[in-house]
Design a protein around this motif. Structure first.
Motif, PDB file in Angstrom:
ATOM      1  N   GLY A 267    -104.243  17.028  59.501  1.00 39.93           N
ATOM      2  CA  GLY A 267    -103.450  15.962  60.113  1.00 39.93           C
ATOM      3  C   GLY A 267    -102.635  16.460  61.290  1.00 39.93           C
ATOM      4  O   GLY A 267    -102.436  15.747  62.269  1.00 39.93           O
ATOM      5  N   GLY A 274    -100.578  11.916  61.409  1.00 44.18           N
ATOM      6  CA  GLY A 274    -101.751  12.768  61.237  1.00 44.18           C
ATOM      7  C   GLY A 274    -102.051  13.068  59.774  1.00 44.18           C
ATOM      8  O   GLY A 274    -103.170  12.832  59.301  1.00 44.18           O
ATOM      9  N   GLY A 278    -105.168  12.055  57.454  1.00 46.94           N
ATOM     10  CA  GLY A 278    -105.895  13.128  56.790  1.00 46.94           C
ATOM     11  C   GLY A 278    -106.035  12.879  55.300  1.00 46.94           C
ATOM     12  O   GLY A 278    -107.096  13.146  54.709  1.00 46.94           O
ATOM     13  N   ILE A 307    -111.810  22.034  61.880  1.00 43.90           N
ATOM     14  CA  ILE A 307    -110.594  21.519  62.511  1.00 43.90           C
ATOM     15  C   ILE A 307    -109.867  22.640  63.243  1.00 43.90           C
ATOM     16  O   ILE A 307    -109.424  22.489  64.392  1.00 43.90           O
ATOM     17  N   ILE A 315    -105.305  16.070  63.782  1.00 44.95           N
ATOM     18  CA  ILE A 315    -105.476  14.678  64.205  1.00 44.95           C
ATOM     19  C   ILE A 315    -104.343  14.232  65.113  1.00 44.95           C
ATOM     20  O   ILE A 315    -104.551  13.497  66.082  1.00 44.95           O
TER      21      ILE A 315
END
Length: 600
Positions: A267, A274, A278, A307, A315
């Motif tokens: 996130g 985020g 997530g 990621i 994110i």
């Protein structure tokens, strides 16, 4: 446009808040979607979405600990387990008459909060993986107790989870309960994250030395955060027990701990939106990839690796459109010292700072050997000398990081205790560092607001529930931070992440942050390092104007021209001892100084 009569410009405030709208609007949009789902989904999706909401209640609190404070609390499944069993045992009446659900959940929150502090206490001494291992150890202990205490927990057989009354006994009815709990957890975690407490957590994570210098006590801050995170985990456990309908120790797997932790990492640190996204993603993903359930741990690890490699900011960074816009090249820092009057308007009269016979040794090396200094209010006092002469060590003694073996530091006649650097900000001592200590993932404005942490009046509880005091604090801190940025010439960069700035701008951010204290004493450690000649001249004018507002300035600097241009008195150190002391003219002509340092 410059501010008028000490007030920050409207344009500056508008630019500072522009990038924050996504964080405010996105959770509301997510809630709107969640309210529509019962009209378009079936009971199966009600269970999946309830599970996501239950997990988020825990992750919302854990996010403040991991994502904001940077503490590696991996074993938080232990507090989920604790909350589930406390709620289920009290609802079933295994140790006393069956209790109402409200009492059961309140007990789960209290137990979770208490053990959240107990689990979190090692973080005050242990760092990184050592703390992570201690939380995993606690998770193992809780599971073993649940297995062994058969008369209460049912052991390996387990026991039934609590049942909600009508109309919350259906799939969508329980979803409504979970959604309310998730919305509440989002709201209170948002209130903390976007307050002086949230900024202080991030400062502890990324700039702990600067955090202490700005009056942030790690112990005083983390304990209420651990309490909140544990309470939310306890409530999440109670909801989890209802969702499962029947709980056994096997329901609380290591995979759950990994899921909670990875949800925060993918996130993005220092974000609410985020990790929320997530958590939803990681809850729904196993349902989509059900045939690969046995590979869940591998999939989580692969997702985390992807990621980290492709989107290290998570994110939240992907959604940060504001900070992907190119910055103007050739930016010039043009301070406006005339605006300092608004910053120092209400400060009490400044007091003199003095060091008397300070001695500090590291092993067999005397870093300071009988150092005497007197820095008067309204004066700039230069401290110069060769590398290793003890200049920064003297600043660290004044700041409370080092405790001298002899001598003392006094402010206005009152001794300052060593070993308590966070207390210096509370008596009006501010400082900058040889290497700028800023939080790269925070905006310029947020970095400066960290300097005003000790001036906030709303306590943690008032901030948690967004009482008027919290909103007043934010308005006042934002306005003062914008005034400080305008004074140092960085107001146009207020909404920009600090990691995108050039070195010289980071120097001035630190000065703006120090101004948030309206300091009586300002300690500057080589502020001109890396600056251009024009920037050094502007820096000198700014420092001179700060001193004219009554601040005692101690300037450590290698640019002798700056020292001799703005200092009233200069002290020269050599091997921890005072080599010379006097006016700039006297120091320039001192034979020993010329031989040992100036080299002319």
């Amino acid at each position: 446009m410059a501010s008028v009569q000490g007030q920050p410009s409207a344009a500056g405030l508008a630019s500072a808040f522009r990038s924050g709208w996504a964080n405010r609007v996105a959770p509301i949009a997510a809630l709107a979607v969640a309210l529509v789902l019962p009209f378009i989904g079936n009971d199966y999706w009600a269970v999946i979405l309830s599970r996501a909401a239950v997990y988020w209640v825990l992750v919302a609190g854990l996010n403040l600990i991991v994502g904001f404070a940077g503490q590696l609390a991996i074993g938080y499944v232990a507090l989920l387990t604790l909350g589930a069993y406390v709620t289920s045992v009290l609802a079933a009446g295994n140790v006393m008459p069956a209790m109402p659900l409200v009492v059961c959940f309140a007990a789960a929150a209290i137990a979770g909060g208490a053990f959240g502090v107990i689990v979190g206490l090692p973080a005050l001494r242990l760092r990184t993986f050592y703390f992570a291992i201690s939380t995993l150890g606690f998770a193992t202990i809780v599971t073993q107790i649940a297995l062994a205490w058969r008369s209460v927990t049912g052991g390996g057989i387990g026991l039934s989870g609590p049942q909600f009354p009508e109309p919350f006994d259906t799939a969508w009815g329980f979803y409504a309960v979970c959604l309310i709990a998730a919305a509440f957890a989002t709201w209170i975690s948002y209130n903390i994250a976007h307050s002086r407490f949230g900024r202080a957590l991030v400062a502890i994570r990324d700039a702990d030395v600067a955090a202490e210098a700005n009056g942030i006590s790690k112990t005083a801050l983390l304990i209420p955060v651990f309490l909140l995170g544990g309470a939310l985990a306890g409530i999440s456990g109670g909801l989890f027990a209802t969702l499962q309908t029947y709980i056994t120790p096997d329901a609380f797997t290591f995979d759950l701990s990994i899921l909670f932790f990875i949800a925060i990492l993918i996130g993005g640190r220092g974000s609410i939106l985020g990790p929320l996204l997530g958590t939803i993603l990681l809850t729904i993903l196993p349902e989509i990839a059900a045939p690969l359930a046995s590979w869940s741990t591998f999939l989580y690890a692969a997702l985390l690796l992807a990621i980290v490699l492709a989107m290290p900011g998570g994110i939240s960074e992907l959604l940060d459109f504001e900070n992907r816009r190119p910055l103007t090249s050739g930016r010039a820092i043009v301070p406006n010292p005339a605006l300092l009057s608004g910053i120092f308007a209400r400060r009490p009269a400044a007091e003199a700072l003095s060091l008397k016979n300070v001695v500090l040794s590291f092993g067999g090396v005397r870093a300071l050997d009988g150092l005497d200094l007197d820095i008067k209010p309204g004066h700039v006092h230069g401290l110069i000398g060769p590398n290793g002469s003890g200049k920064t060590t003297a600043l660290n003694v004044i700041s409370g990081y080092y405790a001298p073996q002899q001598g003392e530091v006094r402010l206005g006649g009152h001794p300052l205790a060593a070993g308590h650097p966070a207390q210096r900000a509370r008596v009006g001592i501010a400082r900058t560092f040889q290497t700028p200590h800023v939080v790269g993932e925070e905006t310029v404005l947020e970095n400066v607001m960290i300097g005003g942490t000790v001036s906030g009046r709303a306590n943690f509880l008032a901030t948690l529930f967004s009482f008027p005091g919290r909103r007043r604090d934010e308005r006042e801190l934002t306005a003062k931070a914008m005034r400080a940025l305008e004074a140092v010439g960085l107001e146009a960069l207020a909404p920009v992440r600090a990691s995108r700035l050039q070195h010289s701008e980071l120097r001035f951010i630190e000065i703006a942050r120090a101004l948030m204290l309206s300091p009586s004493v300002l300690l500057l450690d080589e502020p001109a390092a890396g600056l251009s000649p024009d920037e050094i001249k502007r820096l000198g004018a700014l420092i001179g104007e700060i001193s004219r507002h009554g601040t005692a300035v101690l300037l450590v600097e290698h640019h002798s021209d700056l020292i001799f241009a703005i200092c009233e008195r200069v002290t020269v150190l050599n091997q921890g001892r005072v080599l010379a002391h006097g006016t700039p003219a006297e120091i320039r002509s001192h034979k020993d100084v010329v031989s040992a340092y100036l080299g002319v």
